[in-house]
Design a protein around this motif. Structure first.
Motif, PDB file in Angstrom:
ATOM      1  N   ASP A 140      43.456  28.064  38.952  1.00  0.00           N
ATOM      2  CA  ASP A 140      43.579  28.696  39.278  1.00  0.00           C
ATOM      3  C   ASP A 140      43.602  28.876  41.124  1.00  0.00           C
ATOM      4  O   ASP A 140      44.245  30.315  40.774  1.00  0.00           O
ATOM      5  N   VAL A 141      43.350  28.417  41.723  1.00  0.00           N
ATOM      6  CA  VAL A 141      43.953  28.422  43.238  1.00  0.00           C
ATOM      7  C   VAL A 141      44.717  28.854  43.430  1.00  0.00           C
ATOM      8  O   VAL A 141      45.585  29.366  44.001  1.00  0.00           O
ATOM      9  N   ARG A 142      45.696  27.505  42.885  1.00  0.00           N
ATOM     10  CA  ARG A 142      47.428  27.663  43.053  1.00  0.00           C
ATOM     11  C   ARG A 142      47.946  28.740  42.520  1.00  0.00           C
ATOM     12  O   ARG A 142      48.964  29.200  42.877  1.00  0.00           O
ATOM     13  N   ALA A 143      47.198  29.259  41.259  1.00  0.00           N
ATOM     14  CA  ALA A 143      48.499  30.334  40.650  1.00  0.00           C
ATOM     15  C   ALA A 143      47.707  32.182  41.328  1.00  0.00           C
ATOM     16  O   ALA A 143      48.114  32.997  40.899  1.00  0.00           O
ATOM     17  N   GLY A 144      46.549  31.392  42.545  1.00  0.00           N
ATOM     18  CA  GLY A 144      46.484  33.282  42.674  1.00  0.00           C
ATOM     19  C   GLY A 144      45.532  33.530  41.526  1.00  0.00           C
ATOM     20  O   GLY A 144      44.734  34.859  42.098  1.00  0.00           O
ATOM     21  N   LYS A 145      44.987  32.858  40.468  1.00  0.00           N
ATOM     22  CA  LYS A 145      44.061  33.231  39.771  1.00  0.00           C
ATOM     23  C   LYS A 145      42.539  33.214  40.324  1.00  0.00           C
ATOM     24  O   LYS A 145      41.117  34.125  40.242  1.00  0.00           O
ATOM     25  N   PHE A 146      42.276  32.643  42.055  1.00  0.00           N
ATOM     26  CA  PHE A 146      40.953  32.393  42.481  1.00  0.00           C
ATOM     27  C   PHE A 146      41.126  33.081  43.519  1.00  0.00           C
ATOM     28  O   PHE A 146      41.998  32.003  44.030  1.00  0.00           O
TER      29      PHE A 146
ATOM     30  N   LEU B 115      38.257  39.578  42.408  1.00  0.00           N
ATOM     31  CA  LEU B 115      38.049  40.905  42.982  1.00  0.00           C
ATOM     32  C   LEU B 115      36.311  40.588  42.977  1.00  0.00           C
ATOM     33  O   LEU B 115      35.533  40.955  43.712  1.00  0.00           O
ATOM     34  N   LYS B 116      35.226  40.195  41.516  1.00  0.00           N
ATOM     35  CA  LYS B 116      34.175  39.964  41.626  1.00  0.00           C
ATOM     36  C   LYS B 116      33.249  38.658  43.019  1.00  0.00           C
ATOM     37  O   LYS B 116      32.232  38.616  43.083  1.00  0.00           O
ATOM     38  N   GLU B 117      34.748  38.291  43.344  1.00  0.00           N
ATOM     39  CA  GLU B 117      34.087  36.682  43.585  1.00  0.00           C
ATOM     40  C   GLU B 117      34.581  37.707  45.399  1.00  0.00           C
ATOM     41  O   GLU B 117      34.510  36.371  46.200  1.00  0.00           O
ATOM     42  N   THR B 118      34.740  38.771  45.732  1.00  0.00           N
ATOM     43  CA  THR B 118      35.597  39.251  47.132  1.00  0.00           C
ATOM     44  C   THR B 118      34.380  40.052  47.514  1.00  0.00           C
ATOM     45  O   THR B 118      34.342  41.074  46.344  1.00  0.00           O
ATOM     46  N   ILE B 119      34.345  39.937  49.015  1.00  0.00           N
ATOM     47  CA  ILE B 119      33.880  40.241  49.110  1.00  0.00           C
ATOM     48  C   ILE B 119      34.164  41.815  50.448  1.00  0.00           C
ATOM     49  O   ILE B 119      35.275  41.876  50.512  1.00  0.00           O
TER      50      ILE B 119
END
Ligand code: KIV
Length: 269
Positions: free
Chosen positions: A255-261, A264-268
């Motif tokens: 997910d990190v590598r694909a830009g999926k993590f 929005l939910k996990e972002t301030i």
């Protein structure tokens, strides 16, 4: 609502000998595991020196030091378990003399141990007696003694011949007379373990020693399948957490590598 559990003490474990209730013991070396074991209602949490091979990556338990045991005991004790916290005296912490055994046991108690366990029978009964005389409950450990792996040349089942069974019975008598409140029987032939359990006035807690012991203990990482490449004969795998954890780590990395993590939910905002 069920009544809160009563604190498990060494005398309570000792008294279980006469009852039908089997003792359930598991190992823990950290706060979270201790909490979960306690919430699950386990009777005894053993801070076993197996933490050296499971958690710390040592080749065998002979490399485990008092500093390791003190550190992990304190983490387990911070969970304030209702279960009895029993802690292994590591290799080199009691072999020299009864005085050394008392010093080491005292250090573990100050870190949060409520009882200590030491490997060996008649040859170590004086250490056990000295610890008990100092006011610290002591559990004995007979059969396969992992700390003696160098002398034995490997990990071997015990009590398979009448002579060996008689030796174990003499060891059991010695540790019981020295004041042990319970005894672990590791990889003892089941017929011998059954005989020892009948002969003992204290509870026997088996690992790989058959169903007739008064209780059972397992290394928690074996029960959870954390080290997927290990399949000890004595363990039953109640989960495959090793595989589950690896899959979760791989999903995260993908997910990190694909830009999926993060999303929005996990972002301030
Ligand atoms: O160190 C340990 O986990 C133990 C159990 C195998 C009894 O001593």
């Amino acid at each position: 609502m069920s009544a809160p559990r009563k604190k498990v003490t060494a005398p309570a474990i000792r008294a279980a000998k006469g009852s039908r209730r089997r003792i359930a013991a598991l190992t823990a070396a950290d706060f979270i595991t201790a909490r979960l074991l306690d919430e699950a209602g386990v009777d005894v949490i053993l801070v076993g020196d197996s933490l050296g091979t499971t958690l710390l990556g040592y080749e065998s338990t002979v490399f485990v030091r008092m500093a390791d045991m003190v550190h992990h005991t304190a983490a387990v004790a911070r969970a304030k378990p209702v279960a009895l916290v029993v802690v292994d005296l590591p290799f080199g912490a009691y072999q020299e003399s009864p005085a050394q055994a008392v010093r080491s046991a005292t250090r573990l108690v100050r870190a949060g141990a409520e009882a200590v366990k030491l490997e060996g029978g008649a040859a170590y009964a004086d250490r056990l007696r000295a610890i008990v005389d100092a006011g610290i409950p002591a559990m004995a450990h007979l059969g396969l003694l992992p700390q003696s792996v160098l002398r034995e040349g490997g990990y071997k089942a015990q009590g398979k011949t009448p002579t060996d069974a008689a030796r174990l019975e003499a060891d059991l008598r010695a540790v019981e007379e020295a004041g042990a409140f319970a005894v672990v029987l590791e990889y003892v032939a089941s017929t011998t373990a059954q005989r020892l359990t009948k002969a003992a006035g204290i509870p026997t807690i088996g690992i790989g020693s058959g169903p007739d012991c008064d209780g059972q203990v397992l290394v928690t990482s074996d029960l959870l399948g954390l080290q997927a490449w290990l399949a000890p004969r004595a363990a039953r795998r109640y989960a495959e957490l090793g595989r589950t954890m690896k899959d979760a780590f791989a999903c995260y990395a993908a997910d990190v590598r694909a830009g999926k993590f993060p999303g929005l939910k996990e972002t301030i905002a």
